[in-house]
Design a protein around this motif. Structure first.
Motif, PDB file in Angstrom:
ATOM      1  N   PRO A 145      45.802  42.490  38.781  1.00 55.68           N
ATOM      2  CA  PRO A 145      44.445  42.985  38.548  1.00 55.68           C
ATOM      3  C   PRO A 145      43.469  42.630  39.661  1.00 55.68           C
ATOM      4  O   PRO A 145      43.542  41.549  40.254  1.00 55.68           O
ATOM      5  N   VAL A 146      42.551  43.549  39.915  1.00 57.67           N
ATOM      6  CA  VAL A 146      41.430  43.330  40.828  1.00 57.67           C
ATOM      7  C   VAL A 146      40.166  43.697  40.046  1.00 57.67           C
ATOM      8  O   VAL A 146      39.793  44.869  39.963  1.00 57.67           O
ATOM      9  N   PRO A 147      39.486  42.731  39.422  1.00 58.34           N
ATOM     10  CA  PRO A 147      38.298  43.056  38.618  1.00 58.34           C
ATOM     11  C   PRO A 147      37.103  43.407  39.497  1.00 58.34           C
ATOM     12  O   PRO A 147      36.806  42.712  40.472  1.00 58.34           O
ATOM     13  N   THR A 148      36.452  44.508  39.164  1.00 55.35           N
ATOM     14  CA  THR A 148      35.263  44.938  39.902  1.00 55.35           C
ATOM     15  C   THR A 148      33.971  44.498  39.213  1.00 55.35           C
ATOM     16  O   THR A 148      32.911  44.474  39.824  1.00 55.35           O
ATOM     17  N   ALA A 149      34.079  44.177  37.925  1.00 56.10           N
ATOM     18  CA  ALA A 149      32.958  43.652  37.147  1.00 56.10           C
ATOM     19  C   ALA A 149      33.549  43.009  35.902  1.00 56.10           C
ATOM     20  O   ALA A 149      34.644  43.358  35.472  1.00 56.10           O
ATOM     21  N   VAL A 150      32.830  42.052  35.331  1.00 58.61           N
ATOM     22  CA  VAL A 150      33.225  41.433  34.069  1.00 58.61           C
ATOM     23  C   VAL A 150      32.112  41.668  33.066  1.00 58.61           C
ATOM     24  O   VAL A 150      30.934  41.410  33.355  1.00 58.61           O
ATOM     25  N   LEU A 151      32.485  42.199  31.884  1.00 59.10           N
ATOM     26  CA  LEU A 151      31.511  42.528  30.850  1.00 59.10           C
ATOM     27  C   LEU A 151      31.858  41.796  29.556  1.00 59.10           C
ATOM     28  O   LEU A 151      33.029  41.577  29.250  1.00 59.10           O
ATOM     29  N   SER A 152      30.836  41.445  28.804  1.00 56.57           N
ATOM     30  CA  SER A 152      31.062  40.854  27.490  1.00 56.57           C
ATOM     31  C   SER A 152      31.794  41.826  26.582  1.00 56.57           C
ATOM     32  O   SER A 152      32.622  41.441  25.749  1.00 56.57           O
ATOM     33  N   ASN A 153      31.480  43.092  26.735  1.00 54.80           N
ATOM     34  CA  ASN A 153      32.066  44.200  25.969  1.00 54.80           C
ATOM     35  C   ASN A 153      31.702  45.474  26.715  1.00 54.80           C
ATOM     36  O   ASN A 153      30.815  45.460  27.580  1.00 54.80           O
ATOM     37  N   HIS A 154      32.392  46.582  26.417  1.00 64.11           N
ATOM     38  CA  HIS A 154      32.056  47.798  27.151  1.00 64.11           C
ATOM     39  C   HIS A 154      30.695  48.334  26.697  1.00 64.11           C
ATOM     40  O   HIS A 154      30.151  47.938  25.665  1.00 64.11           O
ATOM     41  N   THR A 155      30.145  49.242  27.477  1.00 63.56           N
ATOM     42  CA  THR A 155      28.739  49.618  27.328  1.00 63.56           C
ATOM     43  C   THR A 155      28.469  50.667  26.250  1.00 63.56           C
ATOM     44  O   THR A 155      27.332  51.095  26.094  1.00 63.56           O
ATOM     45  N   ALA A 156      29.487  51.054  25.478  1.00 65.72           N
ATOM     46  CA  ALA A 156      29.230  51.926  24.335  1.00 65.72           C
ATOM     47  C   ALA A 156      28.631  51.140  23.168  1.00 65.72           C
ATOM     48  O   ALA A 156      28.065  51.727  22.252  1.00 65.72           O
ATOM     49  N   PHE A 157      28.757  49.816  23.207  1.00 69.30           N
ATOM     50  CA  PHE A 157      28.103  48.973  22.204  1.00 69.30           C
ATOM     51  C   PHE A 157      26.611  48.855  22.529  1.00 69.30           C
ATOM     52  O   PHE A 157      26.204  49.045  23.677  1.00 69.30           O
ATOM     53  N   PRO A 158      25.786  48.518  21.531  1.00 71.56           N
ATOM     54  CA  PRO A 158      24.330  48.466  21.773  1.00 71.56           C
ATOM     55  C   PRO A 158      23.908  47.471  22.844  1.00 71.56           C
ATOM     56  O   PRO A 158      22.957  47.711  23.585  1.00 71.56           O
ATOM     57  N   TYR A 159      24.607  46.341  22.937  1.00 68.06           N
ATOM     58  CA  TYR A 159      24.240  45.307  23.904  1.00 68.06           C
ATOM     59  C   TYR A 159      25.472  44.916  24.715  1.00 68.06           C
ATOM     60  O   TYR A 159      26.582  44.855  24.196  1.00 68.06           O
ATOM     61  N   ALA A 160      25.237  44.652  25.989  1.00 69.68           N
ATOM     62  CA  ALA A 160      26.338  44.212  26.843  1.00 69.68           C
ATOM     63  C   ALA A 160      25.788  43.333  27.964  1.00 69.68           C
ATOM     64  O   ALA A 160      24.694  43.585  28.492  1.00 69.68           O
ATOM     65  N   TYR A 161      26.541  42.311  28.302  1.00 65.78           N
ATOM     66  CA  TYR A 161      26.234  41.469  29.460  1.00 65.78           C
ATOM     67  C   TYR A 161      27.298  41.734  30.517  1.00 65.78           C
ATOM     68  O   TYR A 161      28.496  41.751  30.199  1.00 65.78           O
ATOM     69  N   SER A 187      28.487  41.884  38.097  1.00 63.21           N
ATOM     70  CA  SER A 187      29.125  42.644  39.166  1.00 63.21           C
ATOM     71  C   SER A 187      29.865  41.696  40.097  1.00 63.21           C
ATOM     72  O   SER A 187      29.379  40.602  40.424  1.00 63.21           O
ATOM     73  N   LEU A 188      31.040  42.115  40.535  1.00 62.39           N
ATOM     74  CA  LEU A 188      31.835  41.310  41.463  1.00 62.39           C
ATOM     75  C   LEU A 188      31.870  41.943  42.858  1.00 62.39           C
ATOM     76  O   LEU A 188      32.815  41.738  43.619  1.00 62.39           O
ATOM     77  N   THR A 189      30.827  42.698  43.180  1.00 60.93           N
ATOM     78  CA  THR A 189      30.758  43.358  44.490  1.00 60.93           C
ATOM     79  C   THR A 189      30.885  42.350  45.633  1.00 60.93           C
ATOM     80  O   THR A 189      31.637  42.561  46.588  1.00 60.93           O
ATOM     81  N   GLU A 190      30.152  41.236  45.538  1.00 65.11           N
ATOM     82  CA  GLU A 190      30.175  40.246  46.611  1.00 65.11           C
ATOM     83  C   GLU A 190      31.534  39.551  46.720  1.00 65.11           C
ATOM     84  O   GLU A 190      31.873  39.015  47.776  1.00 65.11           O
ATOM     85  N   SER A 191      32.293  39.535  45.625  1.00 69.69           N
ATOM     86  CA  SER A 191      33.584  38.840  45.617  1.00 69.69           C
ATOM     87  C   SER A 191      34.746  39.722  46.048  1.00 69.69           C
ATOM     88  O   SER A 191      35.833  39.204  46.369  1.00 69.69           O
ATOM     89  N   LEU A 192      34.539  41.040  46.063  1.00 68.25           N
ATOM     90  CA  LEU A 192      35.672  41.941  46.246  1.00 68.25           C
ATOM     91  C   LEU A 192      36.342  41.776  47.606  1.00 68.25           C
ATOM     92  O   LEU A 192      37.576  41.683  47.691  1.00 68.25           O
TER      93      LEU A 192
END
Length: 282
Positions: free
Chosen positions: A34-50, A53-58
Motif C-alpha cells: 500500500p501507498v496511502p495518499t491520505a488517512v481518513l477517520s471514515n469516508h466522506t459519505a458520512f456526515p463528519y470526517a477527519y 493529507s499525505l502529500t508531503e510524505s509521498l
C-alpha cells in the motif's frame, strides 16, 4: 507471487479504497504494497470526517522504496489528494518503468460521479490526471470522469445514451467519447458503471478491437466503494489472464453479488459493500 503497489487513501470506517483493495487482491494471490495518499477517520459519505493529507510524505515514501530496490509487477492508482501528488507519481512511474519495462500501470482516475466533480477536484487536477493517463496501460474512469477527461458534456452524453434504442446507437455515442480518451493514452480503457435504468453498462475499448458493451442487472442501492471493488478484481484477473473483457465481466458480476449480499445483511448503504465473507465467489 506478483507484487502490486496500491496507491489510494485509507479510511478507518467504510468499505472503500485501500480497505477494499488490500483484502481482495491478497485473496486473489498477490502481495499488495500500500501507498496511502491520505488517512481518513471514515469516508466522506458520512456526515463528519477527519482527514490527513499525505502529500508531503509521498515523495520520501516512494524514494525509500527506490533506495531499497523494491520493484512492483503492477501499480494500481486510485484517489490522489492533490495535483502535487500526481506530479510526484508521474516521476515515480516514469522511473519505475525504466527499471522494469514489463511494469503494468492501471489508473482509476477518481474525480467525481453522477455528473459532478468531488469538492477538491480542480481544473489543474483534471490536467494532472490527463498527464498520468499517458503512462497507463489500462484506465477505468466512470462516465463522469471519462466526460471530464475527454472534455465532453456529461449531460449531453447521458441524454444521447438514453435516446438510443439500439446497441449500435449506444456504441456510436460511446465511440465519440473513446475517440477523445484515446488521444490521451495508447492504453486500454474501460468506462464503468454507466446507468441504464434497470441495468449497468461497462464499455471496454481496446486498440484495434471492436468496442464491447457488457450489461449487469442492478442488485440494490448504489453504495460507496463499489468502484474500488470493481478495479481490484479487474486488476487481479487481468494480470493473471490478459483477457480484459472477461476480467471486466468477472469484476462486475462480483460487485453485483456483493451489493445483493449487503442488502440481505441489512447493511446501511453509506457503509459500502460487505464482501469478505463471500470472497470465495469471485
Amino acid at each position: 507471487m506478483k507484487h502490486i503497489a496500491a496507491i489510494n487513501d485509507l479510511s478507518g470506517v467504510g468499505w472503500c479504497s485501500l480497505s477494499v483493495i488490500l483484502p481482495v487482491l491478497s485473496y486473489m494471490g498477490y502481495c499488495v504494497n500500500p501507498v496511502p495518499t491520505a488517512v481518513l477517520s471514515n469516508h466522506t459519505a458520512f456526515p463528519y470526517a477527519y482527514s490527513v493529507s499525505l502529500t508531503e510524505s509521498l515523495k520520501p515514501y516512494l524514494d525509500a522504496w527506490d533506495k531499497n530496490g523494491f520493484q512492483q509487477d503492477a501499480i494500481l492508482i486510485g484517489y490522489l489528494g492533490s495535483p502535487e501528488q500526481a506530479d510526484v507519481l508521474y516521476q515515480f512511474l516514469t522511473h519505475a518503468r525504466e527499471k522494469n519495462p514489463e511494469l503494468i500501470i492501471i489508473l482509476d482516475p477518481v474525480m467525481g460521479d453522477h455528473g459532478r466533480l468531488y469538492r477538491n477536484i480542480t481544473s489543474r487536477y483534471i490536467d494532472s490526471m490527463r498527464k498520468l493517463i499517458r503512462l497507463a496501460d489500462l484506465c477505468c474512469p466512470n462516465l463522469t470522469e471519462a466526460a471530464f477527461l475527454s472534455d465532453l458534456d456529461y449531460q449531453g452524453i447521458t441524454y444521447a445514451l438514453t435516446q438510443c434504442t439500439s446497441e449500435e446507437g449506444r456504441k456510436m455515442v460511446l465511440n465519440a467519447m473513446f475517440s477523445g480518451l484515446s488521444c490521451l493514452t495508447e492504453g486500454k480503457i474501460v468506462v464503468t458503471g454507466i446507468d441504464c435504468g434497470d441495468l449497468y453498462q461497462n464499455a471496454v475499448w481496446q486498440p484495434d478491437a471492436e468496442l464491447q458493451i457488457l450489461y449487469n442487472s442492478k442488485s440494490g442501492a448504489g453504495r460507496p466503494g463499489t468502484g474500488d471493488l470493481f478495479a481490484s478484481i479487474m486488476t487481479g484477473d487481468y494480470l493473471e489472464t490478459g483477457d480484459l473483457v472477461n476480467s471486466v465481466k468477472r469484476a462486475a458480476d462480483f460487485v453485483a453479488l456483493s451489493v445483493k449480499h449487503s442488502e440481505e445483511e441489512a447493511l446501511a448503504p453509506v457503509f459500502g459493500v460487505q464482501f469478505e465473507d463471500i470472497l470465495s465467489r469471485i
